[in-house]
Design a protein around this motif. Structure first.
Motif, PDB file in Angstrom:
ATOM      1  N   UNK A 189     -33.790 -10.799 -29.693  1.00 20.09           N
ATOM      2  CA  UNK A 189     -32.376 -10.557 -29.461  1.00 20.09           C
ATOM      3  C   UNK A 189     -31.580 -11.083 -30.655  1.00 20.09           C
ATOM      4  N   UNK A 190     -30.823 -10.226 -31.302  1.00 22.51           N
ATOM      5  CA  UNK A 190     -30.078 -10.599 -32.484  1.00 22.51           C
ATOM      6  C   UNK A 190     -28.818 -11.332 -32.072  1.00 22.51           C
ATOM      7  N   UNK A 191     -28.919 -12.653 -32.098  1.00 22.50           N
ATOM      8  CA  UNK A 191     -27.813 -13.448 -31.564  1.00 22.50           C
ATOM      9  C   UNK A 191     -26.515 -13.210 -32.327  1.00 22.50           C
ATOM     10  N   UNK A 192     -26.616 -12.952 -33.623  1.00 23.93           N
ATOM     11  CA  UNK A 192     -25.401 -12.739 -34.392  1.00 23.93           C
ATOM     12  C   UNK A 192     -24.710 -11.436 -33.994  1.00 23.93           C
ATOM     13  N   UNK A 193     -25.482 -10.519 -33.405  1.00 24.87           N
ATOM     14  CA  UNK A 193     -24.929  -9.228 -32.987  1.00 24.87           C
ATOM     15  C   UNK A 193     -24.291  -9.303 -31.613  1.00 24.87           C
ATOM     16  N   UNK A 194     -24.820 -10.249 -30.785  1.00 26.33           N
ATOM     17  CA  UNK A 194     -24.415 -10.268 -29.396  1.00 26.33           C
ATOM     18  C   UNK A 194     -23.613 -11.502 -28.999  1.00 26.33           C
ATOM     19  N   UNK A 195     -23.405 -12.454 -29.888  1.00 24.35           N
ATOM     20  CA  UNK A 195     -22.861 -13.749 -29.499  1.00 24.35           C
ATOM     21  C   UNK A 195     -21.487 -13.667 -28.873  1.00 24.35           C
ATOM     22  N   UNK A 196     -20.688 -12.672 -29.267  1.00 24.36           N
ATOM     23  CA  UNK A 196     -19.326 -12.587 -28.741  1.00 24.36           C
ATOM     24  C   UNK A 196     -19.153 -11.482 -27.704  1.00 24.36           C
ATOM     25  N   UNK A 197     -20.271 -10.971 -27.201  1.00 25.15           N
ATOM     26  CA  UNK A 197     -20.177  -9.861 -26.275  1.00 25.15           C
ATOM     27  C   UNK A 197     -20.357 -10.338 -24.851  1.00 25.15           C
ATOM     28  N   UNK A 198     -19.672  -9.692 -23.930  1.00 27.81           N
ATOM     29  CA  UNK A 198     -19.779 -10.004 -22.506  1.00 27.81           C
ATOM     30  C   UNK A 198     -20.713  -8.988 -21.854  1.00 27.81           C
ATOM     31  N   UNK A 199     -21.418  -9.432 -20.834  1.00 31.98           N
ATOM     32  CA  UNK A 199     -22.289  -8.513 -20.105  1.00 31.98           C
ATOM     33  C   UNK A 199     -21.460  -7.484 -19.355  1.00 31.98           C
ATOM     34  N   UNK A 200     -21.830  -6.204 -19.504  1.00 28.58           N
ATOM     35  CA  UNK A 200     -21.100  -5.140 -18.827  1.00 28.58           C
ATOM     36  C   UNK A 200     -21.798  -4.722 -17.544  1.00 28.58           C
ATOM     37  N   UNK A 201     -22.879  -5.432 -17.195  1.00 30.68           N
ATOM     38  CA  UNK A 201     -23.643  -5.060 -16.018  1.00 30.68           C
ATOM     39  C   UNK A 201     -23.442  -6.087 -14.926  1.00 30.68           C
ATOM     40  N   UNK A 202     -22.988  -5.639 -13.774  1.00 26.14           N
ATOM     41  CA  UNK A 202     -22.815  -6.534 -12.634  1.00 26.14           C
ATOM     42  C   UNK A 202     -24.135  -6.641 -11.908  1.00 26.14           C
ATOM     43  N   UNK A 203     -24.742  -7.837 -11.929  1.00 21.77           N
ATOM     44  CA  UNK A 203     -26.019  -8.030 -11.293  1.00 21.77           C
ATOM     45  C   UNK A 203     -25.813  -8.564  -9.882  1.00 21.77           C
ATOM     46  N   UNK A 204     -26.709  -8.184  -8.983  1.00 26.44           N
ATOM     47  CA  UNK A 204     -26.598  -8.633  -7.612  1.00 26.44           C
ATOM     48  C   UNK A 204     -26.785 -10.129  -7.497  1.00 26.44           C
ATOM     49  N   UNK A 205     -26.151 -10.720  -6.504  1.00 30.86           N
ATOM     50  CA  UNK A 205     -26.285 -12.153  -6.279  1.00 30.86           C
ATOM     51  C   UNK A 205     -27.686 -12.453  -5.773  1.00 30.86           C
ATOM     52  N   UNK A 206     -28.359 -13.394  -6.431  1.00 33.83           N
ATOM     53  CA  UNK A 206     -29.726 -13.729  -6.052  1.00 33.83           C
ATOM     54  C   UNK A 206     -29.740 -14.492  -4.747  1.00 33.83           C
ATOM     55  N   UNK A 207     -30.660 -14.174  -3.833  1.00 36.71           N
ATOM     56  CA  UNK A 207     -30.780 -14.954  -2.610  1.00 36.71           C
ATOM     57  C   UNK A 207     -31.252 -16.369  -2.931  1.00 36.71           C
ATOM     58  N   UNK A 208     -31.247 -17.229  -1.925  1.00 36.99           N
ATOM     59  CA  UNK A 208     -31.498 -18.652  -2.144  1.00 36.99           C
ATOM     60  C   UNK A 208     -32.982 -18.990  -2.118  1.00 36.99           C
ATOM     61  N   UNK A 209     -33.329 -20.088  -2.791  1.00 35.59           N
ATOM     62  CA  UNK A 209     -34.639 -20.705  -2.642  1.00 35.59           C
ATOM     63  C   UNK A 209     -34.642 -21.433  -1.307  1.00 35.59           C
ATOM     64  N   UNK A 210     -35.629 -21.141  -0.475  1.00 34.11           N
ATOM     65  CA  UNK A 210     -35.651 -21.712   0.865  1.00 34.11           C
ATOM     66  C   UNK A 210     -36.953 -22.438   1.148  1.00 34.11           C
TER      67      UNK A 210
END
Length: 380
Positions: A107-128
């Motif tokens: 992952x080219x950090x210099x290319x992505x460092x100022x970018x926000x994720x455009x993908x809404x990921x589902x909320x992970x369920x809990x460790x039980x």
């Protein structure tokens, strides 16, 4: 300078740039830097090329040649020294280093460092943790010291330790790690177990009798506390691993297939009537009660999940689509079935937004992924 280095030396430079070197490889790289001025210079050039690639400058490599280079690297998951030298002999050799890193999934950090994720990921369920008495504890929500009727828990930094009280030894506890998460538990005998996402562990609060027995479904790395008088048994779907004290990885994600990779010590694997004793560096594969096969394994690939890394080596999209739901808690839909056999060589970093991986996948393999309004990932 790259053309003066061999394949292994180039591999170390790329691993340093991607932040994916193992401790032993870091030591090798430090020794290389001490003894090879060419390696030091090549690494500085590599970093400069990465910065250029991330700055959005065009013309670093003419597009047709960029595609040829990407294709050649992708089709050579383990390029020979001759292949690597051939690639770096181009007059675009400096920029080729950047593309090689991209094709390796860095992952080219210099290319992505100022970018926000455009993908809404589902909320992970809990460790039980479900205790033998039927009570359920949400370990994702409850941190620190947790008092229960039968066990005193200490849940900190994604790690669980506990002390049994009274009659807590009776019955079986069940620890469940959902998609997108990982977790570590230390058992009553001192055995340490790292659980990957979508994995469950069944264990007693206290081991009694002549054996120590647990059940794992999913993937886990175990560092078993030695005890010659009490062998440790790990029950898996379709097989059992017997150890005295050792470190190994188990993977039963694929239905009907279990893989046991031994890091150190010795284990005995039983599948049906078949028995196999493994030595360090070997992996046993059990399939449907058939004969156990034994092969060497790449520690970086098998154990990368503990660092949040999953390496793909010329993997088809059908394989990639199984990993993404586990690591990112996202539903995958393949709209264009012709893409199932399209292949990719690279790496996923679970600690990075998924859209970074999707951009690599698109650049390297021509596979486009997008998320719909319901949060499902489509490949087309």
């Amino acid at each position: 300078m790259m053309e003066q280095l061999n394949e292994e030396e180039i591999f170390l430079l790329l691993g340093k740039a991607s932040g994916s070197l193992l401790p032993g490889e870091e030591a090798l790289l430090e020794e290389l830097f001490r003894n090879s001025p060419a390696a030091t210079t090549a690494y500085q050039q590599l970093l400069e090329n990465l910065k250029e690639a991330g700055s959005g400058k065009e013309g670093t490599i003419p597009l047709p040649h960029w595609r040829e280079l990407t294709t050649e690297i992708t089709n050579n998951a383990h390029p020979t020294t001759t292949t690597v030298k051939k690639l770096f002999s181009w007059k675009w050799a400096a920029a080729a280093a950047s593309i090689l890193v991209i094709a390796a999934g860095v992952f080219l950090y210099s290319h992505y460092s100022n970018r926000k994720s455009s993908i809404a990921q589902g909320a992970a369920p809990a460790i039980e943790l479900q205790l033998a008495d039927g009570s359920v504890i949400n370990l994702s929500r409850q941190q620190g010291t947790i008092e229960t009727g039968s066990i005193a828990l200490n849940n900190r930094n994604k790690t669980l330790a506990y002390a049994a009280k009274g009659n807590a030894a009776a019955g079986t506890n069940r620890l469940t790690v959902p998609v997108g998460l990982d977790y570590k538990i230390t058992l009553s005998d001192g055995t340490e177990i790292w659980l990957n996402s979508a994995t469950s562990l069944q264990f007693p609060a206290v081991f009694t009798g002549n054996t120590r027995e647990i059940t794992v479904d999913g993937e886990a790395y175990l560092n078993v506390a030695p005890n010659a008088q009490s062998p440790f048994l790990v029950h898996l779907p379709g097989s059992t691993v017997r150890v005295m004290g050792t470190a190994f990885n188990i993977n039963s994600y694929d239905s009907g297939i279990t893989k046991i990779a031994l890091v150190n010590g010795a284990v005995q694997v039983q599948s049906g009537t078949a028995l196999k004793v493994l030595s360090p560096g070997k992996q046993a594969t059990c399939s449907g009660g058939q004969e156990i096969t034994e092969t060497a394994f790449d520690e970086r690939t098998v154990l990368g999940w503990r660092k949040g890394l999953f390496y793909f080596n010329n993997a088809p999209l059908s394989e990639i689509s199984k990993v993404l739901p586990r690591w990112f808690n996202i539903t995958v839909v393949i709209d264009d079935r012709s893409l199932l056999n399209r292949r990719f060589t690279g790496v996923i970093n679970r600690n990075h937004p998924i859209h970074l991986f999707l951009e690599d996948l698109k650049v390297i393999s021509g596979i486009h992924g997008s998320v719909d309004a319901n949060g499902r990932l489509h490949f087309q």
